[in-house]
Design an enzyme around this catalytic site. Sequence first.
Site, PDB file in Angstrom:
ATOM      1  N   ARG A  70       0.823  -1.214   0.000  1.00 36.88           N
ATOM      2  CA  ARG A  70       0.000   0.000   0.000  1.00 36.88           C
ATOM      3  C   ARG A  70       0.852   1.257   0.000  1.00 36.88           C
ATOM      4  O   ARG A  70       0.406   2.311  -0.458  1.00 36.88           O
ATOM      5  CB  ARG A  70      -1.003  -0.041   1.163  1.00 36.88           C
ATOM      6  CG  ARG A  70      -2.100  -1.081   0.936  1.00 36.88           C
ATOM      7  CD  ARG A  70      -2.997  -1.222   2.150  1.00 36.88           C
ATOM      8  NE  ARG A  70      -2.315  -1.701   3.322  1.00 36.88           N
ATOM      9  CZ  ARG A  70      -2.050  -2.989   3.597  1.00 36.88           C
ATOM     10  NH1 ARG A  70      -2.433  -3.916   2.775  1.00 36.88           N
ATOM     11  NH2 ARG A  70      -1.427  -3.328   4.710  1.00 36.88           N
ATOM     12  N   GLU A 107       3.441  -6.653  13.053  1.00 34.32           N
ATOM     13  CA  GLU A 107       2.411  -6.846  14.075  1.00 34.32           C
ATOM     14  C   GLU A 107       1.855  -8.264  13.934  1.00 34.32           C
ATOM     15  O   GLU A 107       1.483  -8.887  14.898  1.00 34.32           O
ATOM     16  CB  GLU A 107       1.300  -5.803  13.874  1.00 34.32           C
ATOM     17  CG  GLU A 107       0.271  -5.766  14.979  1.00 34.32           C
ATOM     18  CD  GLU A 107      -0.894  -4.848  14.645  1.00 34.32           C
ATOM     19  OE1 GLU A 107      -0.948  -4.281  13.554  1.00 34.32           O
ATOM     20  OE2 GLU A 107      -1.778  -4.729  15.521  1.00 34.32           O
TER      21      GLU A 107
HETATM   22  P1  AMP Z   1       4.845  -2.719  11.604  1.00 30.38           P
HETATM   23  O1  AMP Z   1       6.104  -3.209  10.977  1.00 30.38           O
HETATM   24  O2  AMP Z   1       4.402  -3.570  12.747  1.00 30.38           O
HETATM   25  O3  AMP Z   1       4.912  -1.242  11.933  1.00 30.38           O
HETATM   26  O4  AMP Z   1       3.689  -2.901  10.535  1.00 30.38           O
HETATM   27  C1  AMP Z   1       3.481  -1.984   9.511  1.00 30.38           C
HETATM   28  C2  AMP Z   1       3.252  -2.672   8.200  1.00 30.38           C
HETATM   29  O5  AMP Z   1       2.304  -3.720   8.332  1.00 30.38           O
HETATM   30  C3  AMP Z   1       2.693  -1.716   7.185  1.00 30.38           C
HETATM   31  O6  AMP Z   1       3.293  -2.011   5.927  1.00 30.38           O
HETATM   32  C4  AMP Z   1       1.209  -1.990   7.171  1.00 30.38           C
HETATM   33  O7  AMP Z   1       0.731  -2.043   5.849  1.00 30.38           O
HETATM   34  C5  AMP Z   1       1.040  -3.336   7.840  1.00 30.38           C
HETATM   35  N1  AMP Z   1       0.161  -3.297   9.022  1.00 30.38           N
HETATM   36  C6  AMP Z   1       0.496  -3.627  10.285  1.00 30.38           C
HETATM   37  N2  AMP Z   1      -0.547  -3.530  11.110  1.00 30.38           N
HETATM   38  C7  AMP Z   1      -1.571  -3.103  10.343  1.00 30.38           C
HETATM   39  C8  AMP Z   1      -2.937  -2.797  10.620  1.00 30.38           C
HETATM   40  N3  AMP Z   1      -3.458  -2.914  11.849  1.00 30.38           N
HETATM   41  N4  AMP Z   1      -3.709  -2.361   9.593  1.00 30.38           N
HETATM   42  C9  AMP Z   1      -3.187  -2.245   8.348  1.00 30.38           C
HETATM   43  N5  AMP Z   1      -1.927  -2.527   8.029  1.00 30.38           N
HETATM   44  C10 AMP Z   1      -1.129  -2.955   9.004  1.00 30.38           C
END
Ligand code: AMP
Length: 181
Positions: A70, A107
């Site tokens: 995205r 996550e």
């Molecule tokens: P993080 O590495 O945990 O900060 O996760 C961020 C990445 O995972 C981004 O590329 C987001 O597209 C995706 N992502 C993680 N959690 C979510 C969420 N709750 N909703 C949408 N995308 C998420």
Amino acid sequence: MKRPGAAGQDLAQRVSGLIRDVPDFPRPGILFKDIMPMLADGPTLAAVVDHIVSVHRPAGFDIVAGIEARGFLLAAPIAYAAGCGVVAIRKAGKLPGRCLAASYDLEYGQGVLELQRAALPAGCRVLVVDDVLATGGTLAAAGALTESAGAVVAGMAVLVELSALAGRERLSSEVTTLLVG
Ligand code: AMP
């Protein structure tokens, strides 16, 4: 924390109405922030792109890096509006040629991000763009890749920050967000 000013707050309200919370996607317990309705709304997308460019213009950037997938949909119009180019930070195995790699925790999972070795001119200033900041692992890996390539992280921009996960604390670069969820 960098939050939007007055004009940005109006925009944040508009964007908030166009981001759909999807419970238990892609796994039970995850509240997924679906930005597709916002991307499908032309005037709001244009306002978001212009806002991100204006917030990051003072620090200056030469190129925009979008994170799969995205992040790509935001990075390309931001680059166009700013009059610069765009590069892709992708999941492992998607980019041809020699790549730099960085592993990261999500996550909801684990992975490896890659950047083509020759994608960034040495010393260029990079604006790193993604949709959501959750635990910060993805942006941290993207920042590490940028620096491994000999470039400089000029800033990072996301639409939504999930502040309860404190991802910002893992990052050494300034991150701007429109919404804090
Ligand atoms: P993080 O590495 O945990 O900060 O996760 C961020 C990445 O995972 C981004 O590329 C987001 O597209 C995706 N992502 C993680 N959690 C979510 C969420 N709750 N909703 C949408 N995308 C998420």
